[in-house]
Scaffold this motif. Structure first.
Motif, PDB file in Angstrom:
ATOM      1  N   THR A   1      -5.311  -6.521  -9.258  1.00  0.00           N
ATOM      2  CA  THR A   1      -6.035  -6.183 -10.484  1.00  0.00           C
ATOM      3  C   THR A   1      -5.126  -6.355 -11.693  1.00  0.00           C
ATOM      4  N   THR A   2      -3.912  -5.810 -11.607  1.00  0.00           N
ATOM      5  CA  THR A   2      -2.936  -5.931 -12.691  1.00  0.00           C
ATOM      6  C   THR A   2      -2.523  -7.386 -12.876  1.00  0.00           C
ATOM      7  N   LEU A   3      -2.293  -8.064 -11.774  1.00  0.00           N
ATOM      8  CA  LEU A   3      -1.905  -9.477 -11.837  1.00  0.00           C
ATOM      9  C   LEU A   3      -2.981 -10.305 -12.546  1.00  0.00           C
ATOM     10  N   LYS A   4      -4.245 -10.051 -12.233  1.00  0.00           N
ATOM     11  CA  LYS A   4      -5.351 -10.790 -12.844  1.00  0.00           C
ATOM     12  C   LYS A   4      -5.454 -10.499 -14.345  1.00  0.00           C
TER      13      LYS A   4
ATOM     14  N   ALA B   1      -5.432  -5.599   2.084  1.00  0.00           N
ATOM     15  CA  ALA B   1      -4.882  -6.660   1.233  1.00  0.00           C
ATOM     16  C   ALA B   1      -5.936  -7.722   0.963  1.00  0.00           C
ATOM     17  N   LYS B   2      -6.615  -8.150   1.990  1.00  0.00           N
ATOM     18  CA  LYS B   2      -7.649  -9.182   1.849  1.00  0.00           C
ATOM     19  C   LYS B   2      -8.813  -8.666   1.010  1.00  0.00           C
ATOM     20  N   LEU B   3      -9.263  -7.450   1.290  1.00  0.00           N
ATOM     21  CA  LEU B   3     -10.378  -6.864   0.542  1.00  0.00           C
ATOM     22  C   LEU B   3     -10.024  -6.657  -0.927  1.00  0.00           C
ATOM     23  N   ALA B   4      -8.783  -6.266  -1.210  1.00  0.00           N
ATOM     24  CA  ALA B   4      -8.341  -6.063  -2.590  1.00  0.00           C
ATOM     25  C   ALA B   4      -8.403  -7.368  -3.370  1.00  0.00           C
ATOM     26  N   GLY B   5      -7.910  -8.427  -2.778  1.00  0.00           N
ATOM     27  CA  GLY B   5      -7.964  -9.730  -3.440  1.00  0.00           C
ATOM     28  C   GLY B   5      -9.397 -10.177  -3.682  1.00  0.00           C
ATOM     29  N   ASN B   6     -10.245 -10.009  -2.675  1.00  0.00           N
ATOM     30  CA  ASN B   6     -11.656 -10.387  -2.823  1.00  0.00           C
ATOM     31  C   ASN B   6     -12.323  -9.616  -3.953  1.00  0.00           C
ATOM     32  N   ALA B   7     -11.970  -8.344  -4.105  1.00  0.00           N
ATOM     33  CA  ALA B   7     -12.603  -7.488  -5.112  1.00  0.00           C
ATOM     34  C   ALA B   7     -12.328  -7.958  -6.540  1.00  0.00           C
ATOM     35  N   VAL B   8     -11.192  -8.605  -6.770  1.00  0.00           N
ATOM     36  CA  VAL B   8     -10.843  -9.029  -8.135  1.00  0.00           C
ATOM     37  C   VAL B   8     -10.807 -10.544  -8.310  1.00  0.00           C
ATOM     38  N   GLY B   9     -11.186 -11.288  -7.271  1.00  0.00           N
ATOM     39  CA  GLY B   9     -11.241 -12.735  -7.390  1.00  0.00           C
ATOM     40  C   GLY B   9      -9.901 -13.432  -7.267  1.00  0.00           C
ATOM     41  N   VAL B  10      -9.000 -12.848  -6.491  1.00  0.00           N
ATOM     42  CA  VAL B  10      -7.700 -13.466  -6.222  1.00  0.00           C
ATOM     43  C   VAL B  10      -7.610 -13.655  -4.708  1.00  0.00           C
ATOM     44  N   ALA B  11      -7.456 -14.885  -4.268  1.00  0.00           N
ATOM     45  CA  ALA B  11      -7.364 -15.149  -2.836  1.00  0.00           C
ATOM     46  C   ALA B  11      -6.002 -14.694  -2.317  1.00  0.00           C
TER      47      ALA B  11
ATOM     48  N   MET C   1      -5.563   5.688   2.391  1.00  0.00           N
ATOM     49  CA  MET C   1      -6.315   5.609   1.160  1.00  0.00           C
ATOM     50  C   MET C   1      -5.372   5.329  -0.018  1.00  0.00           C
ATOM     51  N   THR C   2      -4.216   5.958  -0.051  1.00  0.00           N
ATOM     52  CA  THR C   2      -3.273   5.738  -1.139  1.00  0.00           C
ATOM     53  C   THR C   2      -2.755   4.307  -1.130  1.00  0.00           C
ATOM     54  N   VAL C   3      -2.365   3.816   0.043  1.00  0.00           N
ATOM     55  CA  VAL C   3      -1.856   2.448   0.139  1.00  0.00           C
ATOM     56  C   VAL C   3      -2.937   1.456  -0.272  1.00  0.00           C
ATOM     57  N   ALA C   4      -4.167   1.674   0.159  1.00  0.00           N
ATOM     58  CA  ALA C   4      -5.266   0.772  -0.215  1.00  0.00           C
ATOM     59  C   ALA C   4      -5.470   0.775  -1.734  1.00  0.00           C
ATOM     60  N   SER C   5      -5.339   1.924  -2.370  1.00  0.00           N
ATOM     61  CA  SER C   5      -5.468   1.998  -3.830  1.00  0.00           C
ATOM     62  C   SER C   5      -4.363   1.222  -4.526  1.00  0.00           C
ATOM     63  N   ILE C   6      -3.151   1.343  -4.018  1.00  0.00           N
ATOM     64  CA  ILE C   6      -2.024   0.597  -4.586  1.00  0.00           C
ATOM     65  C   ILE C   6      -2.224  -0.897  -4.371  1.00  0.00           C
ATOM     66  N   MET C   7      -2.684  -1.266  -3.178  1.00  0.00           N
ATOM     67  CA  MET C   7      -2.897  -2.679  -2.884  1.00  0.00           C
ATOM     68  C   MET C   7      -3.999  -3.280  -3.755  1.00  0.00           C
ATOM     69  N   LEU C   8      -4.965  -2.482  -4.161  1.00  0.00           N
ATOM     70  CA  LEU C   8      -5.996  -2.953  -5.088  1.00  0.00           C
ATOM     71  C   LEU C   8      -5.439  -3.076  -6.499  1.00  0.00           C
ATOM     72  N   ASP C   9      -4.558  -2.161  -6.887  1.00  0.00           N
ATOM     73  CA  ASP C   9      -3.982  -2.206  -8.232  1.00  0.00           C
ATOM     74  C   ASP C   9      -3.142  -3.469  -8.451  1.00  0.00           C
ATOM     75  N   CYS C  10      -2.463  -3.941  -7.412  1.00  0.00           N
ATOM     76  CA  CYS C  10      -1.582  -5.118  -7.568  1.00  0.00           C
ATOM     77  C   CYS C  10      -2.343  -6.361  -8.021  1.00  0.00           C
TER      78      CYS C  10
END
Length: 157
Positions: free
Chosen positions: A12-15, A43-53, A1-10
């Protein structure tokens, strides 16, 4: 869960910093918390969530010695040590972020304080995961390699 949260933040911050960004790549070391089926899917789900492939997820070669992440970490450790020597405490994540941001800054490094978000837990079992280092996402699944672009790789749906 922690790693997934960090992977989503990357992404998100980049966008936020680069609104026109369309694609991204993850480059990670071989720590077990990252080198897992869960992180490949996250990683794939995080990118999809914020519109970054998210195009690819690459892990350092396990026999390649210290990678770029380790070199950056050594510089950050120096910044944190200086912050502590100046009389400050670093005993939690928010203080660590403050310490990282307090110095001259390490070029190419951004610090985030990311709270793990509760979510439904999933555990992806992936046989042979530890032998694979490169993962490329496409519409048919994930193409995997031990060494990137050596042969055609194998597609995992």
């Amino acid at each position: 869960m922690t790693v997934a949260s960090i992977m989503l933040d990357c992404p998100t911050t980049l966008k936020k910093e680069i609104p026109d960004v369309e694609m991204a790549y993850y480059k990670q070391d071989n720590a077990g918390c990252y080198h897992s089926g869960n992180s490949i899917i996250s990683a794939k789900l995080a990118g999809n969530a914020v519109g970054v492939a998210v195009v690819r997820n690459d892990f350092s070669d396990p026999q390649g010695g210290k990678g770029v992440c380790d070199r950056k970490a050594a510089t950050i450790e120096g910044d944190v040590g200086k912050y502590v020597n100046e009389g400050n405490d670093v005993i939690n994540a928010l203080q660590l972020k403050t310490a990282i941001e307090s110095g001259q800054g390490t070029i190419g490094v951004n610090a985030s304080h990311v709270a793990a978000k509760p979510s439904s837990t999933f555990n992806i079992k992936w046989d042979g995961m530890s032998l694979l280092n490169n993962f490329e996402y496409d519409e048919t699944g994930v193409r995997v390699w031990r060494a990137f672009n050596v042969c055609f790789g194998k597609v995992v749906p």
